[in-house]
Write a protein that holds these residues in place. Structure first.
Motif, PDB file in Angstrom:
ATOM      1  N   ARG A 185       0.861  -1.197   0.000  1.00 46.70           N
ATOM      2  CA  ARG A 185       0.000   0.000   0.000  1.00 46.70           C
ATOM      3  C   ARG A 185       0.891   1.240   0.000  1.00 46.70           C
ATOM      4  NH1 ARG A 185      -4.507  -0.479   4.493  1.00 46.70           N
ATOM      5  NH2 ARG A 185      -5.261   1.328   3.317  1.00 46.70           N
ATOM      6  N   ASN A 186       1.409   1.565  -1.192  1.00 53.00           N
ATOM      7  CA  ASN A 186       2.382   2.648  -1.293  1.00 53.00           C
ATOM      8  C   ASN A 186       1.771   4.029  -1.075  1.00 53.00           C
ATOM      9  OD1 ASN A 186       4.556   0.955  -1.742  1.00 53.00           O
ATOM     10  ND2 ASN A 186       4.349   1.023  -3.967  1.00 53.00           N
ATOM     11  N   GLY A 187       0.478   4.188  -1.372  1.00 47.85           N
ATOM     12  CA  GLY A 187      -0.145   5.502  -1.163  1.00 47.85           C
ATOM     13  C   GLY A 187      -0.093   5.932   0.295  1.00 47.85           C
ATOM     14  N   PRO A 188      -0.670   5.124   1.211  1.00 47.58           N
ATOM     15  CA  PRO A 188      -0.568   5.478   2.629  1.00 47.58           C
ATOM     16  C   PRO A 188       0.874   5.505   3.118  1.00 47.58           C
ATOM     17  CG  PRO A 188      -2.279   3.831   2.291  1.00 47.58           C
ATOM     18  CD  PRO A 188      -1.552   3.956   0.992  1.00 47.58           C
ATOM     19  N   LYS A 216      12.666   3.247   1.539  1.00 54.19           N
ATOM     20  CA  LYS A 216      12.099   1.936   1.236  1.00 54.19           C
ATOM     21  C   LYS A 216      10.874   2.069   0.337  1.00 54.19           C
ATOM     22  CE  LYS A 216      10.296  -2.284   3.374  1.00 54.19           C
ATOM     23  NZ  LYS A 216      10.034  -3.004   4.636  1.00 54.19           N
ATOM     24  N   THR A 217      10.013   3.036   0.641  1.00 52.79           N
ATOM     25  CA  THR A 217       8.820   3.242  -0.175  1.00 52.79           C
ATOM     26  C   THR A 217       9.187   3.595  -1.611  1.00 52.79           C
ATOM     27  OG1 THR A 217       7.588   4.002   1.763  1.00 52.79           O
ATOM     28  CG2 THR A 217       6.679   4.551  -0.392  1.00 52.79           C
ATOM     29  N   GLU A 218      10.144   4.502  -1.768  1.00 54.70           N
ATOM     30  CA  GLU A 218      10.545   4.902  -3.116  1.00 54.70           C
ATOM     31  C   GLU A 218      11.174   3.734  -3.876  1.00 54.70           C
ATOM     32  OE1 GLU A 218       9.420   7.323  -4.394  1.00 54.70           O
ATOM     33  OE2 GLU A 218       9.294   9.022  -3.057  1.00 54.70           O
ATOM     34  N   ARG A 219      11.861   2.858  -3.169  1.00 59.20           N
ATOM     35  CA  ARG A 219      12.434   1.692  -3.841  1.00 59.20           C
ATOM     36  C   ARG A 219      11.324   0.816  -4.420  1.00 59.20           C
ATOM     37  NH1 ARG A 219      14.588  -0.989   0.200  1.00 59.20           N
ATOM     38  NH2 ARG A 219      13.524  -2.981   0.097  1.00 59.20           N
ATOM     39  N   TRP A 220      10.263   0.583  -3.635  1.00 60.02           N
ATOM     40  CA  TRP A 220       9.177  -0.246  -4.143  1.00 60.02           C
ATOM     41  C   TRP A 220       8.403   0.441  -5.251  1.00 60.02           C
ATOM     42  CZ3 TRP A 220      10.599  -4.651  -3.465  1.00 60.02           C
ATOM     43  CH2 TRP A 220      10.996  -5.187  -2.242  1.00 60.02           C
ATOM     44  N   ALA A 226      15.775   8.373  -6.241  1.00 57.46           N
ATOM     45  CA  ALA A 226      15.208   9.048  -5.064  1.00 57.46           C
ATOM     46  C   ALA A 226      15.462   8.237  -3.807  1.00 57.46           C
ATOM     47  CB  ALA A 226      13.717   9.287  -5.266  1.00 57.46           C
ATOM     48  N   SER A 227      15.317   6.921  -3.909  1.00 59.23           N
ATOM     49  CA  SER A 227      15.548   6.050  -2.755  1.00 59.23           C
ATOM     50  C   SER A 227      16.983   6.152  -2.270  1.00 59.23           C
ATOM     51  CB  SER A 227      15.220   4.597  -3.128  1.00 59.23           C
ATOM     52  OG  SER A 227      15.517   3.724  -2.068  1.00 59.23           O
ATOM     53  N   ALA A 228      17.935   6.091  -3.199  1.00 59.92           N
ATOM     54  CA  ALA A 228      19.350   6.177  -2.825  1.00 59.92           C
ATOM     55  C   ALA A 228      19.665   7.520  -2.170  1.00 59.92           C
ATOM     56  CB  ALA A 228      20.230   5.966  -4.050  1.00 59.92           C
ATOM     57  N   ASP A 229      19.111   8.595  -2.715  1.00 52.64           N
ATOM     58  CA  ASP A 229      19.398   9.927  -2.166  1.00 52.64           C
ATOM     59  C   ASP A 229      18.776  10.106  -0.784  1.00 52.64           C
ATOM     60  OD1 ASP A 229      20.804  10.526  -4.450  1.00 52.64           O
ATOM     61  OD2 ASP A 229      19.182  11.666  -5.397  1.00 52.64           O
ATOM     62  N   LEU A 230      17.570   9.593  -0.580  1.00 54.33           N
ATOM     63  CA  LEU A 230      16.937   9.674   0.739  1.00 54.33           C
ATOM     64  C   LEU A 230      17.749   8.896   1.772  1.00 54.33           C
ATOM     65  CD1 LEU A 230      13.228   9.215  -0.363  1.00 54.33           C
ATOM     66  CD2 LEU A 230      14.096  11.177   0.936  1.00 54.33           C
ATOM     67  N   ALA A 231      18.197   7.707   1.383  1.00 57.84           N
ATOM     68  CA  ALA A 231      18.997   6.902   2.312  1.00 57.84           C
ATOM     69  C   ALA A 231      20.307   7.611   2.657  1.00 57.84           C
ATOM     70  CB  ALA A 231      19.276   5.527   1.700  1.00 57.84           C
ATOM     71  N   ARG A 232      20.929   8.236   1.670  1.00 56.68           N
ATOM     72  CA  ARG A 232      22.186   8.949   1.941  1.00 56.68           C
ATOM     73  C   ARG A 232      21.952  10.128   2.880  1.00 56.68           C
ATOM     74  NH1 ARG A 232      27.327   9.190  -0.243  1.00 56.68           N
ATOM     75  NH2 ARG A 232      28.599  10.369   1.245  1.00 56.68           N
ATOM     76  N   ARG A 233      20.859  10.855   2.676  1.00 55.68           N
ATOM     77  CA  ARG A 233      20.523  11.963   3.584  1.00 55.68           C
ATOM     78  C   ARG A 233      20.327  11.444   4.998  1.00 55.68           C
ATOM     79  NH1 ARG A 233      15.315  14.556   1.440  1.00 55.68           N
ATOM     80  NH2 ARG A 233      15.373  15.466   3.543  1.00 55.68           N
ATOM     81  N   GLY A 234      19.639  10.317   5.111  1.00 50.35           N
ATOM     82  CA  GLY A 234      19.424   9.730   6.429  1.00 50.35           C
ATOM     83  C   GLY A 234      20.724   9.305   7.073  1.00 50.35           C
ATOM     84  N   TYR A 235      21.621   8.724   6.286  1.00 52.76           N
ATOM     85  CA  TYR A 235      22.936   8.295   6.805  1.00 52.76           C
ATOM     86  C   TYR A 235      23.696   9.488   7.367  1.00 52.76           C
ATOM     87  CZ  TYR A 235      27.778   6.642   6.726  1.00 52.76           C
ATOM     88  OH  TYR A 235      29.078   6.333   7.074  1.00 52.76           O
ATOM     89  N   GLU A 236      23.648  10.602   6.677  1.00 53.43           N
ATOM     90  CA  GLU A 236      24.407  11.785   7.094  1.00 53.43           C
ATOM     91  C   GLU A 236      23.906  12.367   8.413  1.00 53.43           C
ATOM     92  OE1 GLU A 236      27.088  12.659   5.788  1.00 53.43           O
ATOM     93  OE2 GLU A 236      27.076  11.616   3.867  1.00 53.43           O
ATOM     94  N   CYS A 237      22.623  12.186   8.713  1.00 53.67           N
ATOM     95  CA  CYS A 237      22.077  12.774   9.946  1.00 53.67           C
ATOM     96  C   CYS A 237      21.756  11.721  11.010  1.00 53.67           C
ATOM     97  CB  CYS A 237      20.828  13.604   9.636  1.00 53.67           C
ATOM     98  SG  CYS A 237      19.398  12.644   9.086  1.00 53.67           S
ATOM     99  N   SER A 238      22.111  10.464  10.750  1.00 53.37           N
ATOM    100  CA  SER A 238      21.770   9.407  11.681  1.00 53.37           C
ATOM    101  C   SER A 238      22.699   9.389  12.882  1.00 53.37           C
ATOM    102  CB  SER A 238      21.838   8.047  10.976  1.00 53.37           C
ATOM    103  OG  SER A 238      21.651   6.996  11.892  1.00 53.37           O
TER     104      SER A 238
END
Length: 419
Positions: A185-188, A216-220, A226-238
């Motif tokens: 259910r990618n919409g929700p 994960k949502t963008e990957r599916w 977009a998925s790779a860039d979101l994950a990288r942003r998360g890595y930088e601030c994690s």
């Protein structure tokens, strides 16, 4: 899925949407209404079958709930009667209302004990993620999120407490995002992931978990860049937790799907460096955990994308070794490792090896067959359609097993709806 008529009363649309957002069947809704009744009301309730017929009538707009059903519905959904039965219609089938957190007035009435209990329950739900069917976890996460949002909307807490409630809200929304994705259910999932990032910002906390969920949502959705860039942003601030390993691994996976092998290798190296640098430990079973078997799963996926079945099988052996050493065996990770290894054997032309890998997983309960698991079988089925396997009885048997497994998975996802 049955379309809802534009001339249905707003409250009927809302009753159906609130039930479906929690993935409750109408039979489950009847059970929840009974549970919401107190000792005075419960003896006066009709049989379960009669209650199901009433629920169907309410959702069709034929009858408006009266006493005691109005109060039972409000209790079951964790909403006020006024909110649930108001006449205006503003229900979205994608749950976009979760980001509509109304303005709050700075007052104080929410105790630290209440907030502490919410935080503990949020953590408990996260740690149940690995061993409870996603539809059941989602139901509890949605209910707790609505309770937290009600406290925020009431605005009866100090600024410090408001920030802590926003932090809890961000965690719950991010968890819901993951669960909606697991249930196809990618919409929700999109709306909850966006709301999670907004709430983390309001809390002044790291949005890393929300970014992981969004990645994960963008990957599916097939949006690998977009998925790779979101994950990288998360890595930088994690913070230095296992979530940092997970985010680097997610970037590697998305980069591999893009065909960017250099970026995928670099991201896998960052994941390993994060492990070697020392991390605070967690239960190993939450959505944000990335113990050695899950890390190996991402390495396996990247190897398959690069067309390297030997490296994929080596990653599977790393996971098996970690489990043998005492790492928690999460069912979904175990199934994906098995199916990933089956793909590697198929790439090598070894259908006997592929069959050995998938055989133990075929009895997995349907409610655990989430999209992250079944996608490996979709890939395997495509490999078995290769010309070199045409006329192979072993390939035909494997493809039949795959169809049965995925069909049961789809039936389990749809079980929350009545015919």
């Amino acid at each position: 899925m049955q379309a809802m008529s534009d001339d249905l009363p707003a409250w009927a649309v809302r009753l159906r949407a609130e039930r479906r957002n929690r993935l409750w069947s109408q039979r489950e809704m009847a059970r929840r209404l009974v549970e919401a009744a107190d000792e005075d009301i419960r003896p006066r309730l009709p049989s379960r079958e009669t209650m199901i017929r009433r629920i169907k009538a309410y959702e069709a707009g034929h009858n408006r709930p009266g006493d005691p059903y109005r109060v039972l519905y409000a209790r079951a959904f964790g909403l006020s009667e006024a909110e649930l039965f108001r006449e205006s219609a503003d229900v979205s089938s994608h749950g976009s209302d979760v980001i509509d957190l109304v303005a709050w007035v700075e007052q104080t009435n929410v105790g630290d004990g209440t907030i502490g209990m919410l935080a503990e329950e949020t953590q408990r739900l996260g740690e149940s993620h690995a061993h409870v069917p996603p539809s059941r976890v989602l139901s509890d996460v949605v209910r707790l999120e609505r309770h937290t949002r009600a406290l925020l909307s009431g605005g009866r807490q100090r600024l410090r407490q408001t920030r802590e409630l926003f932090r809890i809200e961000a965690d719950l929304l991010a968890h819901a995002c993951i669960l909606f994705g697991d249930l196809h259910r990618n919409g929700p999932a999109l709306s909850h992931g966006t709301a999670a990032a907004m709430c983390a910002d309001e809390a002044g906390s790291s949005p890393a978990a929300a970014l992981s969920a969004q990645a994960k949502t963008e990957r599916w959705r097939g949006r690998f860049a977009a998925s790779a860039d979101l994950a990288r942003r998360g890595y930088e601030c994690s913070p230095p937790t296992q979530l940092r390993v997970l985010l680097a691994s997610q970037e590697a996976n998305a980069a591999g799907l893009l065909g960017d092998r250099v970026r995928a290798r670099e991201a896998l190296q960052r994941a390993e460096e994060a492990v070697q640098g020392g991390l605070s430990q967690d239960s190993g079973v939450s959505p944000w955990s990335c113990p050695r078997p899950r890390q190996a799963l991402y390495a396996l996926s990247v190897a398959l994308q690069a067309g390297n079945p030997e490296a994929a099988l080596q990653a599977a052996r790393v996971a098996e070794s970690a489990w043998a050493s005492g790492d928690p065996r999460v069912p979904a990770t175990w199934a994906q490792i098995r199916f990933g290894a089956a793909n590697a054997y198929a790439m090598l032309g070894d259908l006997h090896g592929a069959a050995e890998q998938i055989e133990p997983v075929m009895s997995m309960p349907p409610e655990f067959r989430m999209s992250t698991v079944t996608n490996y079988l979709v890939e395997l089925d495509a490999r078995l359609d290769d010309r070199r396997f045409h006329g192979s009885g072993a390939a035909a048997t494997l493809r039949e097993q795959i169809r049965d497994f995925t069909s049961a998975a789809l039936s389990a996802v749809g079980a929350g709806e009545d015919a």
